[in-house]
Design an enzyme around this catalytic site. Structure first.
Site, PDB file in Angstrom:
ATOM      1  N   GLU A  43      50.824 -36.905  70.402  1.00  0.00           N
ATOM      2  CA  GLU A  43      50.688 -37.520  69.075  1.00  0.00           C
ATOM      3  C   GLU A  43      51.314 -38.910  69.040  1.00  0.00           C
ATOM      4  O   GLU A  43      51.883 -39.386  70.040  1.00  0.00           O
ATOM      5  CB  GLU A  43      51.279 -36.582  68.022  1.00  0.00           C
ATOM      6  N   ALA A  45      53.049 -42.026  66.074  1.00  0.00           N
ATOM      7  CA  ALA A  45      53.501 -42.295  64.713  1.00  0.00           C
ATOM      8  C   ALA A  45      52.379 -42.899  63.868  1.00  0.00           C
ATOM      9  O   ALA A  45      52.364 -42.738  62.642  1.00  0.00           O
ATOM     10  CB  ALA A  45      54.706 -43.221  64.737  1.00  0.00           C
ATOM     11  N   TYR A  47      49.225 -41.960  63.081  1.00  0.00           N
ATOM     12  CA  TYR A  47      48.595 -40.645  63.309  1.00  0.00           C
ATOM     13  C   TYR A  47      47.240 -40.636  64.034  1.00  0.00           C
ATOM     14  O   TYR A  47      47.041 -39.851  64.946  1.00  0.00           O
ATOM     15  CB  TYR A  47      48.461 -39.885  61.982  1.00  0.00           C
ATOM     16  N   CYS A  52      44.060 -34.974  71.596  1.00  0.00           N
ATOM     17  CA  CYS A  52      44.124 -33.530  71.804  1.00  0.00           C
ATOM     18  C   CYS A  52      44.380 -33.150  73.262  1.00  0.00           C
ATOM     19  O   CYS A  52      44.131 -33.931  74.194  1.00  0.00           O
ATOM     20  CB  CYS A  52      42.801 -32.888  71.387  1.00  0.00           C
ATOM     21  N   GLU A  54      42.665 -31.085  75.053  1.00  0.00           N
ATOM     22  CA  GLU A  54      41.415 -31.081  75.822  1.00  0.00           C
ATOM     23  C   GLU A  54      41.130 -32.468  76.386  1.00  0.00           C
ATOM     24  O   GLU A  54      40.649 -32.631  77.513  1.00  0.00           O
ATOM     25  CB  GLU A  54      40.234 -30.646  74.934  1.00  0.00           C
ATOM     26  N   CYS A  85      38.579 -29.062  68.457  1.00  0.00           N
ATOM     27  CA  CYS A  85      38.087 -29.793  67.283  1.00  0.00           C
ATOM     28  C   CYS A  85      36.686 -30.337  67.568  1.00  0.00           C
ATOM     29  O   CYS A  85      36.192 -30.279  68.698  1.00  0.00           O
ATOM     30  CB  CYS A  85      39.040 -30.942  66.950  1.00  0.00           C
TER      31      CYS A  85
HETATM   32  N1  THU Z   1      44.826 -30.168  68.724  1.00  0.00           N
HETATM   33  C1  THU Z   1      44.527 -30.096  70.054  1.00  0.00           C
HETATM   34  O1  THU Z   1      45.205 -30.686  70.896  1.00  0.00           O
HETATM   35  N2  THU Z   1      43.461 -29.353  70.420  1.00  0.00           N
HETATM   36  C2  THU Z   1      42.725 -28.570  69.578  1.00  0.00           C
HETATM   37  O2  THU Z   1      41.846 -27.870  70.040  1.00  0.00           O
HETATM   38  C3  THU Z   1      42.997 -28.601  68.130  1.00  0.00           C
HETATM   39  C4  THU Z   1      44.068 -29.524  67.679  1.00  0.00           C
HETATM   40  C5  THU Z   1      46.014 -30.941  68.320  1.00  0.00           C
HETATM   41  C6  THU Z   1      45.781 -32.234  67.608  1.00  0.00           C
HETATM   42  C7  THU Z   1      47.114 -32.430  66.920  1.00  0.00           C
HETATM   43  O3  THU Z   1      48.016 -33.045  67.820  1.00  0.00           O
HETATM   44  C8  THU Z   1      47.594 -31.026  66.652  1.00  0.00           C
HETATM   45  O4  THU Z   1      46.815 -30.173  67.459  1.00  0.00           O
HETATM   46  C9  THU Z   1      47.479 -30.590  65.194  1.00  0.00           C
HETATM   47  O5  THU Z   1      46.208 -30.782  64.716  1.00  0.00           O
END
Ligand code: THU
Length: 129
Positions: A43, A45, A47, A52, A54, A85
């Protein structure tokens, strides 16, 4: 058979950098070459600049010279059923066929398996010919 993929996703989750959401995610991809590529969410700051698990795993795969996905495993935090997502469904579909299994795991192991094509039906594909 998928246990090694689950273990890799679990180990990747432990490396997550998720100070904004406190929701750690690990993903592991088996390439058609048989190798496992894992990644975590990272992540930021600002946003929208985060990404992710993946996406991290795909990055490792591509940088190793592999561009074909055979199998995927994703694990979130706690009891959340963490499916990829929308953006990551498209990213996975760039490198994986519709019949690629996508395992969703919780701490105890894999709880459900989807076909990538069921997670992203009628996906957008560029004509690469
Ligand atoms: N996130 C993932 O890394 N993979 C997913 O399949 C769903 C969501 C992360 C994005 C963000 O850093 C956190 O989960 C909360 O949404």
């Amino acid at each position: 058979m998928s246990h090694d993929l689950f273990e890799a996703a679990l180990a990747a989750r432990a490396k997550a950098y998720a100070p904004a959401s406190n929701f750690s995610v690990g993903a592991a991809i088996r390439g058609r070459n048989g190798k496992i590529y894992a990644g975590c969410n990272i992540e930021n700051a600002a946003y929208p600049e985060g990404w992710c698990a993946e996406t991290s795993a795909i990055s490792h795969m591509v940088m190793d010279g592999e561009q074909s996905i055979a199998e995927v495993c994703v694990i979130g935090t706690g009891d959340v059923f963490c499916t990829p997502c929308g953006g990551c469904r498209q990213r996975l579909a760039e490198f994986g066929a519709a019949d690629v299994p996508v395992h969703i795991a919780k701490d105890g192991g894999i709880v459900e398996t989807f076909r990538l094509g069921d997670l992203l039906p009628a996906s957008f594909e560029l004509d690469r010919s």
